[in-house]
Scaffold this motif. Structure first.
Motif, short mmCIF file in Angstrom:
data_model
loop_
_atom_site.label_atom_id
_atom_site.label_comp_id
_atom_site.label_asym_id
_atom_site.label_seq_id
_atom_site.Cartn_x
_atom_site.Cartn_y
_atom_site.Cartn_z
N SER A 149 0.86 -1.18 0.00
CA SER A 149 0.00 0.00 0.00
C SER A 149 0.90 1.23 0.00
CB SER A 149 -0.88 0.02 1.24
OG SER A 149 -1.47 1.30 1.41
N PRO A 150 0.59 2.24 -0.83
CA PRO A 150 1.42 3.45 -0.81
C PRO A 150 1.40 4.13 0.55
CG PRO A 150 -0.57 3.78 -2.13
CD PRO A 150 -0.50 2.32 -1.82
N PHE A 151 0.35 3.89 1.33
CA PHE A 151 0.20 4.56 2.62
C PHE A 151 1.03 3.90 3.72
CE2 PHE A 151 -3.67 5.01 0.09
CZ PHE A 151 -3.58 6.36 -0.19
N ASP A 152 1.68 2.79 3.38
CA ASP A 152 2.61 2.15 4.32
C ASP A 152 4.05 2.62 4.11
OD1 ASP A 152 0.59 0.70 5.51
OD2 ASP A 152 0.87 -1.06 4.25
N LEU A 153 4.27 3.49 3.12
CA LEU A 153 5.62 3.95 2.79
C LEU A 153 5.92 5.24 3.55
CD1 LEU A 153 5.51 3.46 -1.08
CD2 LEU A 153 6.29 1.83 0.65
N SER A 154 7.20 5.62 3.55
CA SER A 154 7.59 6.90 4.14
C SER A 154 7.08 8.04 3.26
CB SER A 154 9.11 6.98 4.26
OG SER A 154 9.70 7.09 2.96
N GLY A 155 7.10 9.26 3.80
CA GLY A 155 6.64 10.41 3.04
C GLY A 155 7.42 10.61 1.76
N GLY A 156 8.74 10.46 1.84
CA GLY A 156 9.57 10.62 0.64
C GLY A 156 9.29 9.55 -0.40
N GLY A 196 8.40 20.39 2.34
CA GLY A 196 8.22 19.50 3.48
C GLY A 196 9.27 18.42 3.64
N LEU A 197 10.20 18.32 2.70
CA LEU A 197 11.26 17.30 2.81
C LEU A 197 12.44 17.84 3.59
CD1 LEU A 197 11.31 15.84 -0.83
CD2 LEU A 197 10.08 14.96 1.17
N ASP A 198 13.17 16.92 4.25
CA ASP A 198 14.39 17.33 4.94
C ASP A 198 15.48 17.59 3.91
OD1 ASP A 198 15.50 14.84 4.17
OD2 ASP A 198 14.96 13.90 6.06
N PRO A 199 16.61 18.20 4.31
CA PRO A 199 17.64 18.56 3.31
C PRO A 199 18.11 17.38 2.46
CG PRO A 199 18.07 19.69 5.37
CD PRO A 199 16.94 18.74 5.64
N ALA A 200 18.28 16.20 3.09
CA ALA A 200 18.74 15.04 2.31
C ALA A 200 17.67 14.61 1.31
CB ALA A 200 19.08 13.88 3.25
N GLY A 201 16.41 14.61 1.75
CA GLY A 201 15.32 14.25 0.85
C GLY A 201 15.17 15.24 -0.28
N ARG A 202 15.36 16.53 0.02
CA ARG A 202 15.27 17.55 -1.02
C ARG A 202 16.37 17.38 -2.05
NH1 ARG A 202 17.10 22.65 -2.17
NH2 ARG A 202 18.40 22.82 -0.33
N ARG A 203 17.59 17.11 -1.56
CA ARG A 203 18.71 16.91 -2.49
C ARG A 203 18.46 15.69 -3.39
NH1 ARG A 203 22.27 15.93 1.04
NH2 ARG A 203 22.14 13.66 0.84
N GLN A 246 18.05 15.76 -7.49
CA GLN A 246 18.95 14.97 -8.33
C GLN A 246 18.17 14.03 -9.23
OE1 GLN A 246 21.71 13.24 -5.53
NE2 GLN A 246 22.98 15.09 -5.45
N LEU A 247 17.03 13.53 -8.72
CA LEU A 247 16.16 12.68 -9.55
C LEU A 247 15.64 13.47 -10.75
CD1 LEU A 247 14.29 10.28 -10.22
CD2 LEU A 247 12.66 11.20 -8.55
N PHE A 248 15.18 14.70 -10.52
CA PHE A 248 14.65 15.50 -11.64
C PHE A 248 15.76 15.83 -12.63
CE2 PHE A 248 11.62 17.02 -8.16
CZ PHE A 248 10.69 16.04 -8.47
N ALA A 249 16.96 16.10 -12.12
CA ALA A 249 18.08 16.39 -13.01
C ALA A 249 18.41 15.17 -13.88
CB ALA A 249 19.31 16.80 -12.19
N HIS A 308 11.02 28.20 -4.31
CA HIS A 308 11.55 29.32 -3.52
C HIS A 308 13.02 29.08 -3.17
CE1 HIS A 308 7.19 30.11 -2.70
NE2 HIS A 308 7.63 31.35 -2.75
N GLN A 309 13.57 27.95 -3.60
CA GLN A 309 14.95 27.58 -3.27
C GLN A 309 15.89 28.10 -4.34
OE1 GLN A 309 15.80 26.07 -0.48
NE2 GLN A 309 13.76 25.49 0.27
#
Length: 291
Positions: free
Chosen positions: A142-149, A175-182, A186-189, A204-205
């Protein structure tokens, strides 16, 4: 696939006492294969502009040309499905859009809704879950059993399963922490580089603008007030401050170092550029240069 705005204006609740200007006389082209960042303070019109990219909103006046399709105020909602398949939208907190019982069904839902046979849609789900960096084992969960990221990656996989030409991202790391944001950036890049997707990012970053974008649009009160490369946009700190915008943290650090005697031919925007500019100016211990 280019997306061109030709004198586009948009009025919310037009013709009512509550009418308000969302966009005012926007003319700009987002070129095929580009990585475009849209910046501006809250309420500047960024999200309104974004929703014109696949005709979620239609201009009150002017024309938006998406590939070979022209969108005006008179455009019918009929037959917009192919266009919306070409332009994939990832909204803030995209994980809130998840609803199916399993990850596989959630990712496959969009393609099936557009007429893709079930077997092919399921195969796309398997491909896309790997593409966004998740193990195949999550497909049966279930997607709802996964972490937010992880949930956000599933939502992005669902958009990618539509096989769009353009990926539109509205504050995708909110809403992501710095590691999750990075990791997410990188995924989009990687998608931009390897899948040749046109990417449009609202953020805004300023660090993300400097690190990833090759073209920047600056919005203010519904108007497009400046366009250019990150180098051109960040060249005038006084103008940025006046428009409630900031500089990348690396550039701020370089300016502080300038006040302490370091010299830069041009202010660096990224950490790698800062390191390259600083290295020749750092003191060297005896014997180190010869080693």
């Amino acid at each position: 696939m280019d997306i061109t705005f030709d004198h586009v204006s948009y009025t919310y609740q037009a013709g009512t006492p509550f009418a308000g200007e969302g966009l005012q006389d926007i003319s700009v082209t987002i070129h095929d294969g580009s990585y475009t960042a849209i910046i501006g303070h809250t309420g500047s019109g960024k999200s309104t502009l974004l929703q014109h990219l696949n005709a979620l909103l239609k201009p009150t006046s002017g024309t938006v040309t998406i590939g070979d399709r022209q969108i005006t105020s008179e455009t019918s909602n009929k037959n917009l499905k192919p266009l919306r398949q070409q332009v994939g939208m990832v909204f803030q907190f995209a994980e809130n859009q998840l609803f199916e019982q399993t990850v596989a069904r959630d990712i496959a839902f969009g393609p099936k809704n557009f007429g893709v046979p079930e077997a092919k849609a399921n195969a796309l789900a398997e491909q896309m879950v790997t593409l966004v960096g998740l193990p195949a084992s999550v497909l049966s969960q279930s997607p709802f059993d996964l972490s937010g990221g992880q949930m956000r990656r599933v939502a992005i996989a669902g958009v990618l399963a539509m096989q769009p030409s353009v990926l539109v991202l509205d504050e995708p790391t909110a809403g992501l922490d710095p590691a999750g944001r990075r990791d997410m950036m990188q995924l989009f890049a990687k998608l931009h580089r390897e899948q040749h997707l046109t990417v449009v990012l609202v953020t805004h970053q300023m660090d993300d603008v400097a690190d990833y974008a090759d073209h920047v649009l600056v919005m203010d009160h519904g108007r497009l007030v400046k366009t250019g490369t990150p180098r051109e946009i960040f060249a005038d700190p006084v103008w940025l401050t006046a428009n409630q915008l900031g500089l990348p943290k690396t550039t701020q650090m370089a300016m502080a170092l300038q006040r302490r005697g370091f010299k830069f031919a041009e202010l660096p925007l990224t950490t790698s550029a800062l390191a390259a500019a600083l290295l020749p100016q750092l003191p060297v211990k005896a014997g180190e240069r010869d080693e």
